[in-house]
Write a protein that holds these residues in place. Structure first.
Motif, mmCIF file in Angstrom:
data_model
loop_
_atom_site.group_PDB
_atom_site.id
_atom_site.type_symbol
_atom_site.label_atom_id
_atom_site.label_comp_id
_atom_site.label_asym_id
_atom_site.label_seq_id
_atom_site.Cartn_x
_atom_site.Cartn_y
_atom_site.Cartn_z
ATOM 1 N N GLY A 19 -10.081 13.959 -7.802
ATOM 2 C CA GLY A 19 -9.299 13.534 -8.954
ATOM 3 C C GLY A 19 -9.880 13.992 -10.285
ATOM 4 O O GLY A 19 -9.144 14.411 -11.184
ATOM 5 N N GLN A 20 -11.221 13.937 -10.417
ATOM 6 C CA GLN A 20 -11.843 14.355 -11.670
ATOM 7 C C GLN A 20 -11.797 15.866 -11.862
ATOM 8 O O GLN A 20 -11.733 16.356 -12.989
ATOM 9 N N LYS A 21 -11.795 16.599 -10.753
ATOM 10 C CA LYS A 21 -11.743 18.064 -10.836
ATOM 11 C C LYS A 21 -10.321 18.561 -11.102
ATOM 12 O O LYS A 21 -10.127 19.640 -11.641
ATOM 13 N N LYS A 22 -9.323 17.771 -10.671
ATOM 14 C CA LYS A 22 -7.925 18.180 -10.810
ATOM 15 C C LYS A 22 -7.134 17.077 -11.526
ATOM 16 O O LYS A 22 -6.212 16.479 -10.958
ATOM 17 N N PRO A 23 -7.481 16.796 -12.794
ATOM 18 C CA PRO A 23 -6.829 15.676 -13.493
ATOM 19 C C PRO A 23 -5.320 15.865 -13.682
ATOM 20 O O PRO A 23 -4.567 14.890 -13.651
ATOM 21 N N LYS A 24 -4.864 17.092 -13.857
ATOM 22 C CA LYS A 24 -3.432 17.334 -14.058
ATOM 23 C C LYS A 24 -2.645 17.067 -12.772
ATOM 24 O O LYS A 24 -1.556 16.493 -12.806
ATOM 25 N N VAL A 25 -3.224 17.476 -11.634
ATOM 26 C CA VAL A 25 -2.577 17.211 -10.343
ATOM 27 C C VAL A 25 -2.547 15.708 -10.079
ATOM 28 O O VAL A 25 -1.529 15.155 -9.645
ATOM 29 N N LEU A 26 -3.665 15.048 -10.374
ATOM 30 C CA LEU A 26 -3.755 13.600 -10.172
ATOM 31 C C LEU A 26 -2.696 12.881 -10.994
ATOM 32 O O LEU A 26 -1.985 12.010 -10.484
ATOM 33 N N GLU A 27 -2.578 13.246 -12.262
ATOM 34 C CA GLU A 27 -1.608 12.573 -13.125
ATOM 35 C C GLU A 27 -0.171 12.843 -12.677
ATOM 36 O O GLU A 27 0.692 11.963 -12.751
ATOM 37 N N LYS A 28 0.082 14.041 -12.166
ATOM 38 C CA LYS A 28 1.422 14.392 -11.682
ATOM 39 C C LYS A 28 1.822 13.503 -10.506
ATOM 40 O O LYS A 28 2.944 12.995 -10.433
ATOM 41 N N LEU A 29 0.890 13.300 -9.572
ATOM 42 C CA LEU A 29 1.188 12.460 -8.420
ATOM 43 C C LEU A 29 1.259 10.983 -8.791
ATOM 44 O O LEU A 29 2.081 10.242 -8.236
ATOM 45 N N LEU A 30 0.410 10.542 -9.728
ATOM 46 C CA LEU A 30 0.480 9.165 -10.199
ATOM 47 C C LEU A 30 1.815 8.888 -10.889
ATOM 48 O O LEU A 30 2.422 7.823 -10.714
ATOM 49 N N LYS A 31 2.294 9.866 -11.626
ATOM 50 C CA LYS A 31 3.591 9.738 -12.295
ATOM 51 C C LYS A 31 4.715 9.639 -11.264
ATOM 52 O O LYS A 31 5.631 8.821 -11.397
ATOM 53 N N ALA A 32 4.626 10.469 -10.219
ATOM 54 C CA ALA A 32 5.629 10.429 -9.150
ATOM 55 C C ALA A 32 5.616 9.070 -8.455
ATOM 56 O O ALA A 32 6.671 8.512 -8.121
ATOM 57 N N LYS A 33 4.426 8.526 -8.246
ATOM 58 C CA LYS A 33 4.300 7.212 -7.605
ATOM 59 C C LYS A 33 4.956 6.131 -8.461
ATOM 60 O O LYS A 33 5.732 5.293 -7.954
ATOM 61 N N ARG A 34 4.661 6.135 -9.762
ATOM 62 C CA ARG A 34 5.231 5.125 -10.663
ATOM 63 C C ARG A 34 6.755 5.230 -10.709
ATOM 64 O O ARG A 34 7.462 4.213 -10.723
ATOM 65 N N LEU B 97 -2.211 11.676 -2.657
ATOM 66 C CA LEU B 97 -2.707 10.600 -3.501
ATOM 67 C C LEU B 97 -2.812 9.370 -2.627
ATOM 68 O O LEU B 97 -1.814 8.895 -2.081
ATOM 69 N N SER B 98 -4.016 8.829 -2.483
ATOM 70 C CA SER B 98 -4.218 7.692 -1.586
ATOM 71 C C SER B 98 -3.816 6.386 -2.266
ATOM 72 O O SER B 98 -3.600 6.330 -3.481
ATOM 73 N N ASP B 99 -3.759 5.343 -1.464
ATOM 74 C CA ASP B 99 -3.421 4.022 -1.989
ATOM 75 C C ASP B 99 -4.446 3.559 -3.023
ATOM 76 O O ASP B 99 -4.116 2.820 -3.943
ATOM 77 N N GLU B 100 -5.694 4.022 -2.878
ATOM 78 C CA GLU B 100 -6.755 3.638 -3.822
ATOM 79 C C GLU B 100 -6.759 4.509 -5.071
ATOM 80 O O GLU B 100 -7.631 4.372 -5.929
ATOM 81 N N LYS C 95 0.851 -1.194 0.000
ATOM 82 C CA LYS C 95 0.000 0.000 0.000
ATOM 83 C C LYS C 95 0.884 1.242 0.000
ATOM 84 O O LYS C 95 1.896 1.291 0.689
ATOM 85 N N MET C 96 0.453 2.249 -0.743
ATOM 86 C CA MET C 96 1.312 3.418 -0.899
ATOM 87 C C MET C 96 0.486 4.681 -1.125
ATOM 88 O O MET C 96 -0.514 4.673 -1.851
ATOM 89 N N SER C 97 0.915 5.761 -0.485
ATOM 90 C CA SER C 97 0.332 7.073 -0.747
ATOM 91 C C SER C 97 1.463 8.057 -0.997
ATOM 92 O O SER C 97 2.605 7.826 -0.600
ATOM 93 N N VAL C 98 1.136 9.135 -1.670
ATOM 94 C CA VAL C 98 2.120 10.170 -1.998
ATOM 95 C C VAL C 98 1.588 11.505 -1.500
ATOM 96 O O VAL C 98 0.451 11.882 -1.789
ATOM 97 N N ARG C 99 2.422 12.234 -0.763
ATOM 98 C CA ARG C 99 2.019 13.528 -0.197
ATOM 99 C C ARG C 99 2.850 14.643 -0.803
ATOM 100 O O ARG C 99 4.081 14.590 -0.815
#
Length: 431
Positions: free
Chosen positions: A397-412, A377-380, A367-371
Protein backbone atom coordinates in the motif's frame (compact mmCIF):
# COMPACT_ATOMS: atom_id res chain seq x y z
CA UNK A 1 -49.74 -17.75 -48.31
CA UNK A 2 -50.62 -17.29 -44.64
CA UNK A 3 -50.43 -21.04 -44.08
CA UNK A 4 -47.01 -21.19 -45.74
CA UNK A 5 -45.79 -18.32 -43.56
CA UNK A 6 -47.04 -20.06 -40.40
CA UNK A 7 -45.29 -23.29 -41.45
CA UNK A 8 -42.01 -21.41 -41.99
CA UNK A 9 -42.34 -19.73 -38.57
CA UNK A 10 -43.13 -23.07 -36.91
CA UNK A 11 -40.18 -24.82 -38.57
CA UNK A 12 -37.91 -21.93 -37.62
CA UNK A 13 -39.02 -22.08 -33.98
CA UNK A 14 -38.54 -25.85 -33.85
CA UNK A 15 -35.10 -25.57 -35.44
CA UNK A 16 -34.08 -22.94 -32.91
CA UNK A 17 -35.44 -25.04 -30.05
CA UNK A 18 -33.63 -28.18 -31.19
CA UNK A 19 -30.34 -26.36 -31.66
CA UNK A 20 -30.32 -24.51 -28.39
CA UNK A 21 -27.64 -26.03 -26.16
CA UNK A 22 -28.45 -27.95 -23.03
CA UNK A 23 -26.85 -26.53 -19.89
CA UNK A 24 -25.55 -28.44 -16.86
CA UNK A 25 -24.08 -26.60 -13.87
CA UNK A 26 -22.26 -28.76 -11.31
CA UNK A 27 -21.62 -26.82 -8.10
CA UNK A 28 -19.72 -28.51 -5.29
CA UNK A 29 -19.77 -27.50 -1.62
CA UNK A 30 -16.59 -26.49 0.24
CA UNK A 31 -14.30 -27.87 -2.48
CA UNK A 32 -11.35 -25.52 -2.74
CA UNK A 33 -9.49 -24.52 -5.88
CA UNK A 34 -6.71 -26.88 -4.79
CA UNK A 35 -8.92 -29.95 -4.42
CA UNK A 36 -8.36 -31.05 -8.03
CA UNK A 37 -5.42 -32.85 -9.58
CA UNK A 38 -5.71 -30.59 -12.64
CA UNK A 39 -4.77 -27.68 -10.35
CA UNK A 40 -1.72 -29.43 -8.92
CA UNK A 41 -2.99 -31.50 -6.01
CA UNK A 42 -0.75 -34.57 -5.80
CA UNK A 43 -2.73 -36.37 -3.09
CA UNK A 44 -5.85 -37.15 -5.09
CA UNK A 45 -6.92 -37.96 -8.62
CA UNK A 46 -9.83 -36.27 -10.41
CA UNK A 47 -9.50 -37.59 -13.99
CA UNK A 48 -13.02 -36.75 -15.17
CA UNK A 49 -12.92 -33.13 -14.03
CA UNK A 50 -9.34 -32.83 -15.28
CA UNK A 51 -10.43 -34.03 -18.74
CA UNK A 52 -13.39 -31.64 -18.66
CA UNK A 53 -10.85 -28.84 -18.12
CA UNK A 54 -8.35 -30.02 -20.71
CA UNK A 55 -11.04 -30.34 -23.39
CA UNK A 56 -12.78 -27.11 -22.38
CA UNK A 57 -11.89 -23.70 -20.99
CA UNK A 58 -10.50 -23.08 -17.51
CA UNK A 59 -10.82 -19.71 -15.81
CA UNK A 60 -7.59 -19.18 -13.90
CA UNK A 61 -8.97 -16.59 -11.47
CA UNK A 62 -12.65 -17.17 -10.91
CA UNK A 63 -14.23 -15.81 -7.74
CA UNK A 64 -17.25 -16.71 -5.64
CA UNK A 65 -18.43 -15.70 -2.16
CA UNK A 66 -16.71 -16.90 1.05
CA UNK A 67 -19.65 -19.18 2.00
CA UNK A 68 -22.51 -21.22 0.54
CA UNK A 69 -25.79 -19.32 0.22
CA UNK A 70 -24.33 -16.03 -1.13
CA UNK A 71 -22.54 -17.84 -3.96
CA UNK A 72 -25.71 -19.72 -4.87
CA UNK A 73 -27.69 -16.47 -4.92
CA UNK A 74 -25.13 -14.84 -7.20
CA UNK A 75 -25.02 -17.82 -9.55
CA UNK A 76 -28.83 -17.86 -9.75
CA UNK A 77 -29.30 -14.13 -10.38
CA UNK A 78 -26.15 -12.64 -11.92
CA UNK A 79 -26.30 -10.05 -9.13
CA UNK A 80 -24.40 -9.50 -5.89
CA UNK A 81 -26.01 -11.50 -3.09
CA UNK A 82 -26.65 -8.46 -0.87
CA UNK A 83 -29.02 -7.10 -3.53
CA UNK A 84 -31.13 -10.23 -3.12
CA UNK A 85 -31.35 -10.01 0.67
CA UNK A 86 -28.92 -12.86 1.46
CA UNK A 87 -26.96 -12.04 4.60
CA UNK A 88 -26.67 -15.35 6.49
CA UNK A 89 -26.56 -19.10 5.97
CA UNK A 90 -29.45 -19.82 8.37
CA UNK A 91 -32.47 -18.44 10.30
CA UNK A 92 -33.98 -16.97 7.15
CA UNK A 93 -30.98 -14.90 6.12
CA UNK A 94 -30.20 -17.37 3.34
CA UNK A 95 -33.45 -16.58 1.50
CA UNK A 96 -33.24 -15.00 -1.94
CA UNK A 97 -35.77 -12.18 -2.34
CA UNK A 98 -38.82 -13.32 -4.28
CA UNK A 99 -38.62 -10.38 -6.70
CA UNK A 100 -35.23 -11.60 -7.97
CA UNK A 101 -35.30 -13.42 -11.32
CA UNK A 102 -33.36 -16.68 -11.39
CA UNK A 103 -31.44 -18.29 -14.20
CA UNK A 104 -33.94 -21.16 -14.14
CA UNK A 105 -36.80 -18.75 -14.77
CA UNK A 106 -34.90 -17.19 -17.66
CA UNK A 107 -34.29 -20.56 -19.31
CA UNK A 108 -37.77 -21.90 -18.56
CA UNK A 109 -39.37 -18.90 -20.29
CA UNK A 110 -37.27 -19.78 -23.33
CA UNK A 111 -38.68 -23.29 -23.58
CA UNK A 112 -36.17 -25.23 -21.47
CA UNK A 113 -37.06 -28.06 -19.10
CA UNK A 114 -35.45 -27.24 -15.75
CA UNK A 115 -34.37 -29.28 -12.75
CA UNK A 116 -32.25 -28.95 -9.61
CA UNK A 117 -30.96 -31.89 -7.57
CA UNK A 118 -29.01 -31.23 -4.40
CA UNK A 119 -28.48 -28.56 -1.74
CA UNK A 120 -30.60 -25.45 -2.42
CA UNK A 121 -29.79 -23.13 0.51
CA UNK A 122 -31.73 -20.09 -0.73
CA UNK A 123 -35.04 -20.59 1.09
CA UNK A 124 -36.85 -23.54 2.64
CA UNK A 125 -40.45 -23.21 1.48
CA UNK A 126 -42.57 -21.43 -1.14
CA UNK A 127 -42.20 -18.79 -2.44
CA UNK A 128 -38.45 -19.30 -1.86
CA UNK A 129 -38.47 -23.00 -2.71
CA UNK A 130 -36.80 -24.19 -5.98
CA UNK A 131 -40.18 -25.11 -7.46
CA UNK A 132 -41.21 -21.46 -7.00
CA UNK A 133 -37.99 -20.17 -8.60
CA UNK A 134 -38.21 -21.72 -12.05
CA UNK A 135 -37.31 -25.36 -11.45
CA UNK A 136 -39.83 -27.88 -12.80
CA UNK A 137 -38.32 -30.70 -10.77
CA UNK A 138 -36.44 -30.60 -7.47
CA UNK A 139 -34.93 -33.36 -5.35
CA UNK A 140 -32.62 -32.83 -2.37
CA UNK A 141 -32.67 -30.66 0.75
CA UNK A 142 -33.26 -26.93 1.02
CA UNK A 143 -31.25 -26.11 4.13
CA UNK A 144 -27.53 -25.42 4.27
CA UNK A 145 -26.45 -28.45 6.27
CA UNK A 146 -27.55 -32.07 6.34
CA UNK A 147 -26.54 -34.43 9.15
CA UNK A 148 -26.54 -37.76 7.33
CA UNK A 149 -25.49 -38.71 3.81
CA UNK A 150 -26.75 -42.32 3.74
CA UNK A 151 -30.41 -42.93 2.86
CA UNK A 152 -31.26 -39.52 4.38
CA UNK A 153 -34.64 -37.88 4.61
CA UNK A 154 -34.94 -35.70 1.49
CA UNK A 155 -37.72 -34.08 -0.48
CA UNK A 156 -39.04 -34.33 -4.02
CA UNK A 157 -41.06 -31.29 -5.09
CA UNK A 158 -42.11 -30.71 -1.49
CA UNK A 159 -42.91 -34.32 -0.58
CA UNK A 160 -40.69 -35.99 2.02
CA UNK A 161 -39.10 -39.31 1.19
CA UNK A 162 -36.07 -41.43 1.99
CA UNK A 163 -32.97 -41.07 -0.15
CA UNK A 164 -31.39 -44.02 -1.91
CA UNK A 165 -27.83 -44.74 -0.80
CA UNK A 166 -25.01 -42.19 -0.65
CA UNK A 167 -26.46 -38.77 -1.32
CA UNK A 168 -24.14 -37.63 -4.16
CA UNK A 169 -24.63 -40.90 -6.03
CA UNK A 170 -28.39 -40.51 -5.52
CA UNK A 171 -28.45 -36.90 -6.78
CA UNK A 172 -26.43 -37.97 -9.81
CA UNK A 173 -28.93 -40.76 -10.52
CA UNK A 174 -31.68 -38.15 -10.64
CA UNK A 175 -29.56 -36.02 -12.97
CA UNK A 176 -28.99 -39.00 -15.27
CA UNK A 177 -32.72 -39.77 -15.38
CA UNK A 178 -33.49 -36.13 -16.17
CA UNK A 179 -31.02 -36.18 -19.08
CA UNK A 180 -32.60 -39.36 -20.45
CA UNK A 181 -36.10 -37.94 -20.14
CA UNK A 182 -35.21 -34.67 -21.86
CA UNK A 183 -32.80 -35.84 -24.54
CA UNK A 184 -35.11 -34.56 -27.29
CA UNK A 185 -35.68 -31.06 -25.94
CA UNK A 186 -33.42 -28.38 -24.46
CA UNK A 187 -32.83 -28.67 -20.72
CA UNK A 188 -31.21 -26.74 -17.89
CA UNK A 189 -29.86 -28.98 -15.12
CA UNK A 190 -28.47 -27.59 -11.85
CA UNK A 191 -26.56 -30.10 -9.71
CA UNK A 192 -25.58 -28.40 -6.42
CA UNK A 193 -23.71 -31.30 -4.79
CA UNK A 194 -23.28 -30.96 -1.01
CA UNK A 195 -19.79 -32.42 -0.56
CA UNK A 196 -17.03 -32.22 0.64
CA UNK A 197 -19.05 -30.25 3.23
CA UNK A 198 -19.31 -32.04 6.59
CA UNK A 199 -20.33 -34.51 7.96
CA UNK A 200 -17.27 -36.27 6.60
CA UNK A 201 -19.10 -39.35 5.33
CA UNK A 202 -17.97 -41.06 2.14
CA UNK A 203 -18.51 -44.51 0.58
CA UNK A 204 -16.06 -47.12 1.87
CA UNK A 205 -14.44 -47.78 -1.51
CA UNK A 206 -13.36 -44.12 -1.72
CA UNK A 207 -12.26 -43.97 1.93
CA UNK A 208 -10.11 -47.11 1.55
CA UNK A 209 -7.60 -45.23 -0.60
CA UNK A 210 -7.18 -42.43 1.93
CA UNK A 211 -7.65 -43.87 5.43
CA UNK A 212 -3.92 -44.53 5.96
CA UNK A 213 -2.57 -42.29 3.20
CA UNK A 214 0.47 -40.12 3.85
CA UNK A 215 -0.39 -36.67 2.52
CA UNK A 216 2.47 -35.01 0.65
CA UNK A 217 1.06 -31.47 0.64
CA UNK A 218 -0.01 -29.34 3.59
CA UNK A 219 -2.48 -26.51 3.91
CA UNK A 220 -1.87 -22.85 4.55
CA UNK A 221 -2.18 -23.49 8.31
CA UNK A 222 0.93 -25.67 8.21
CA UNK A 223 1.36 -29.29 9.34
CA UNK A 224 -1.62 -31.17 10.72
CA UNK A 225 -1.92 -30.71 14.47
CA UNK A 226 -4.31 -33.54 15.36
CA UNK A 227 -5.43 -36.94 14.11
CA UNK A 228 -8.88 -35.42 13.56
CA UNK A 229 -7.44 -32.74 11.30
CA UNK A 230 -5.57 -35.18 9.06
CA UNK A 231 -8.55 -37.56 8.89
CA UNK A 232 -10.83 -34.64 8.05
CA UNK A 233 -8.56 -33.82 5.11
CA UNK A 234 -8.34 -37.47 4.04
CA UNK A 235 -12.13 -37.73 4.09
CA UNK A 236 -12.50 -34.47 2.12
CA UNK A 237 -10.14 -35.74 -0.57
CA UNK A 238 -12.04 -39.03 -0.72
CA UNK A 239 -15.27 -37.08 -1.12
CA UNK A 240 -13.70 -35.07 -3.95
CA UNK A 241 -12.84 -38.31 -5.74
CA UNK A 242 -16.44 -39.44 -5.29
CA UNK A 243 -17.59 -36.14 -6.83
CA UNK A 244 -15.24 -36.75 -9.75
CA UNK A 245 -16.64 -40.25 -10.26
CA UNK A 246 -20.16 -38.84 -10.38
CA UNK A 247 -19.13 -36.07 -12.78
CA UNK A 248 -17.83 -38.89 -14.99
CA UNK A 249 -21.22 -40.61 -14.80
CA UNK A 250 -22.98 -37.42 -15.96
CA UNK A 251 -20.54 -36.98 -18.85
CA UNK A 252 -20.92 -40.62 -19.85
CA UNK A 253 -24.70 -40.26 -19.96
CA UNK A 254 -24.46 -37.12 -22.11
CA UNK A 255 -22.26 -39.07 -24.52
CA UNK A 256 -24.55 -42.11 -24.46
CA UNK A 257 -27.54 -39.96 -25.41
CA UNK A 258 -25.62 -38.32 -28.26
CA UNK A 259 -25.77 -34.90 -26.59
CA UNK A 260 -22.07 -34.11 -26.08
CA UNK A 261 -21.80 -31.59 -28.91
CA UNK A 262 -24.92 -29.74 -27.82
CA UNK A 263 -24.41 -29.60 -24.06
CA UNK A 264 -22.59 -26.94 -22.07
CA UNK A 265 -21.13 -28.33 -18.84
CA UNK A 266 -19.88 -26.04 -16.08
CA UNK A 267 -17.98 -27.20 -13.00
CA UNK A 268 -17.27 -24.93 -10.03
CA UNK A 269 -17.35 -24.72 -6.22
CA UNK A 270 -19.11 -22.36 -3.83
CA UNK A 271 -16.16 -21.22 -1.67
CA UNK A 272 -12.70 -22.11 -0.43
CA UNK A 273 -11.81 -25.37 1.37
CA UNK A 274 -13.47 -26.25 4.68
CA UNK A 275 -10.27 -27.48 6.32
CA UNK A 276 -6.50 -27.31 6.39
CA UNK A 277 -5.88 -28.58 2.86
CA UNK A 278 -3.41 -27.72 0.14
CA UNK A 279 -4.75 -24.77 -1.84
CA UNK A 280 -1.82 -23.45 -3.84
CA UNK A 281 -0.42 -21.55 -0.86
CA UNK A 282 -3.22 -18.98 -1.01
CA UNK A 283 -4.19 -17.01 2.07
CA UNK A 284 -7.60 -17.79 3.55
CA UNK A 285 -10.10 -20.62 3.39
CA UNK A 286 -13.89 -20.94 3.66
CA UNK A 287 -15.39 -17.86 5.31
CA UNK A 288 -12.46 -15.61 4.37
CA UNK A 289 -12.60 -12.78 1.82
CA UNK A 290 -8.93 -13.38 0.97
CA UNK A 291 -7.96 -15.17 -2.24
CA UNK A 292 -8.05 -18.70 -0.81
CA UNK A 293 -11.55 -18.23 0.55
CA UNK A 294 -13.10 -17.01 -2.69
CA UNK A 295 -11.12 -18.50 -5.57
CA UNK A 296 -12.98 -21.38 -7.18
CA UNK A 297 -12.15 -23.85 -9.92
CA UNK A 298 -14.22 -22.95 -12.97
CA UNK A 299 -14.44 -25.05 -16.10
CA UNK A 300 -16.80 -24.52 -19.02
CA UNK A 301 -16.94 -27.24 -21.65
CA UNK A 302 -18.83 -27.33 -24.95
CA UNK A 303 -17.22 -29.76 -27.44
CA UNK A 304 -16.90 -28.45 -30.96
CA UNK A 305 -17.91 -24.95 -29.94
CA UNK A 306 -15.69 -23.64 -27.13
CA UNK A 307 -11.95 -23.92 -27.91
CA UNK A 308 -10.38 -26.85 -26.02
CA UNK A 309 -7.44 -26.39 -23.68
CA UNK A 310 -7.80 -22.65 -23.27
CA UNK A 311 -6.90 -21.01 -19.96
CA UNK A 312 -8.38 -17.56 -19.39
CA UNK A 313 -6.38 -15.28 -17.12
CA UNK A 314 -8.95 -12.48 -16.91
CA UNK A 315 -10.76 -12.34 -13.58
CA UNK A 316 -14.37 -13.49 -13.54
CA UNK A 317 -17.07 -14.31 -11.03
CA UNK A 318 -20.19 -16.35 -10.33
CA UNK A 319 -22.27 -13.25 -11.18
CA UNK A 320 -21.06 -13.68 -14.79
CA UNK A 321 -22.68 -17.09 -15.36
CA UNK A 322 -26.22 -15.92 -16.07
CA UNK A 323 -25.31 -13.32 -18.73
CA UNK A 324 -22.76 -15.68 -20.27
CA UNK A 325 -25.14 -18.63 -20.54
CA UNK A 326 -27.90 -16.40 -21.91
CA UNK A 327 -25.56 -15.35 -24.71
CA UNK A 328 -24.36 -18.89 -25.42
CA UNK A 329 -27.98 -20.09 -25.61
CA UNK A 330 -28.98 -17.04 -27.70
CA UNK A 331 -31.66 -16.00 -25.21
CA UNK A 332 -32.63 -12.40 -25.98
CA UNK A 333 -34.91 -11.59 -23.03
CA UNK A 334 -34.13 -8.47 -21.04
CA UNK A 335 -33.23 -9.03 -17.38
CA UNK A 336 -35.86 -8.14 -14.82
CA UNK A 337 -33.26 -6.17 -12.86
CA UNK A 338 -29.84 -4.80 -13.89
CA UNK A 339 -27.15 -7.49 -13.73
CA UNK A 340 -23.85 -7.02 -11.94
CA UNK A 341 -22.20 -9.75 -13.99
CA UNK A 342 -20.90 -9.48 -17.54
CA UNK A 343 -21.01 -11.95 -20.39
CA UNK A 344 -17.77 -13.89 -20.81
CA UNK A 345 -18.73 -15.13 -24.29
CA UNK A 346 -16.14 -13.05 -26.15
CA UNK A 347 -13.39 -14.22 -23.76
CA UNK A 348 -14.29 -17.81 -24.61
CA UNK A 349 -14.09 -17.42 -28.37
CA UNK A 350 -11.75 -14.53 -29.15
CA UNK A 351 -7.98 -14.30 -28.84
CA UNK A 352 -5.98 -11.23 -27.77
CA UNK A 353 -9.20 -9.48 -26.82
CA UNK A 354 -9.10 -5.96 -25.44
CA UNK A 355 -10.85 -6.43 -22.08
CA UNK A 356 -11.40 -3.59 -19.66
CA UNK A 357 -10.21 -4.07 -16.10
CA UNK A 358 -12.98 -4.50 -13.57
CA UNK A 359 -13.53 -4.89 -9.85
CA UNK A 360 -14.97 -7.98 -8.18
CA UNK A 361 -16.28 -7.48 -4.65
CA UNK A 362 -16.23 -10.21 -2.00
CA UNK A 363 -18.39 -9.40 1.01
CA UNK A 364 -19.45 -11.44 4.00
CA UNK A 365 -20.74 -10.27 7.39
CA UNK A 366 -19.02 -6.92 7.45
CA UNK A 367 -15.78 -8.12 5.89
CA UNK A 368 -14.97 -7.09 2.36
CA UNK A 369 -12.18 -7.31 -0.20
CA UNK A 370 -11.91 -5.88 -3.70
CA UNK A 371 -10.14 -7.67 -6.56
CA UNK A 372 -8.89 -6.06 -9.77
CA UNK A 373 -6.96 -7.93 -12.43
CA UNK A 374 -3.63 -7.32 -10.71
CA UNK A 375 -4.40 -6.35 -7.10
CA UNK A 376 -6.47 -7.28 -4.06
CA UNK A 377 -7.52 -4.83 -1.38
CA UNK A 378 -7.97 -6.89 1.78
CA UNK A 379 -10.59 -6.44 4.46
CA UNK A 380 -7.87 -4.93 6.67
CA UNK A 381 -7.08 -2.30 4.01
CA UNK A 382 -3.86 -3.94 2.86
CA UNK A 383 -2.92 -3.92 -0.82
CA UNK A 384 -1.45 -7.01 -2.46
CA UNK A 385 0.13 -7.52 -5.86
CA UNK A 386 -1.69 -10.68 -6.96
CA UNK A 387 0.54 -11.24 -9.99
CA UNK A 388 3.89 -11.23 -8.19
CA UNK A 389 2.59 -12.11 -4.71
CA UNK A 390 -0.45 -14.37 -5.20
CA UNK A 391 -0.25 -15.65 -1.61
CA UNK A 392 -0.65 -12.15 -0.13
CA UNK A 393 2.56 -12.01 1.90
CA UNK A 394 3.57 -8.34 1.45
CA UNK A 395 1.42 -5.23 1.85
CA UNK A 396 2.45 -2.78 -0.90
CA UNK A 397 0.00 0.00 0.00
CA UNK A 398 2.78 2.47 0.83
CA UNK A 399 4.64 1.67 -2.39
CA UNK A 400 1.50 2.00 -4.54
CA UNK A 401 -0.57 4.76 -2.88
CA UNK A 402 -2.48 5.65 -6.07
CA UNK A 403 -3.54 2.03 -6.63
CA UNK A 404 -4.52 1.73 -2.97
CA UNK A 405 -6.65 4.86 -3.10
CA UNK A 406 -8.31 3.72 -6.34
CA UNK A 407 -9.41 0.44 -4.77
CA UNK A 408 -10.46 2.13 -1.52
CA UNK A 409 -12.60 4.50 -3.56
CA UNK A 410 -14.17 1.57 -5.41
CA UNK A 411 -14.91 -0.11 -2.07
CA UNK A 412 -16.59 3.01 -0.65
CA UNK A 413 -18.67 3.42 -3.81
CA UNK A 414 -19.83 -0.24 -3.69
CA UNK A 415 -20.80 0.13 -0.06
CA UNK A 416 -22.78 3.27 -0.90
CA UNK A 417 -24.50 1.94 -4.04
CA UNK A 418 -24.78 -1.83 -3.51
CA UNK A 419 -24.34 -2.79 0.14
CA UNK A 420 -26.95 -0.22 1.09
CA UNK A 421 -29.56 -2.46 -0.58
CA UNK A 422 -29.14 -4.98 2.24
CA UNK A 423 -31.65 -3.86 4.90
CA UNK A 424 -30.50 -3.37 8.47
CA UNK A 425 -33.43 -5.48 9.67
CA UNK A 426 -35.01 -8.44 7.92
CA UNK A 427 -38.74 -7.74 7.72
CA UNK A 428 -39.56 -10.57 5.31
CA UNK A 429 -42.14 -12.92 6.75
CA UNK A 430 -42.04 -16.69 6.70
CA UNK A 431 -44.88 -18.08 4.59
Amino acid sequence: TLLALLIVIFIGCEFQKENRPNVIIILTDDQGWGDLSVNGNLDLSTPNIDKLGRTGVQFDRFFVSPVCSPTRAELLTGRYHVRGGVYSTSTGGERLDIDEETIAQVFKKSGYSTAAYGKWHNGMQAPYHPNSRGFDDYYGFCSGHWGNYYNPLLEHNGDLLKGDGFIIDDLTNHGINFIKKNKNNPFFLYLPFNTPHSPMQVPERFWEKFKNKDLTQIGSSGPFKTKYEIDHTRAALAMCENVDWNVGRILEQIKKQGLSDNTIVIFMSDNGPNGNRWNGGMKGRKGSTDEGGVRSPMIINWPGKIPPGKVIKKIASSIDLLPTLKDLADIKSEPKKPLDGVSLESLLFEENLQWDDRYIYNYWRGKMSVRSQDYRLSDEGQLFDMINDPNQTSDIGQKKPKVLEKLLKAKRLWEKEVLVELPQKDLRRFF
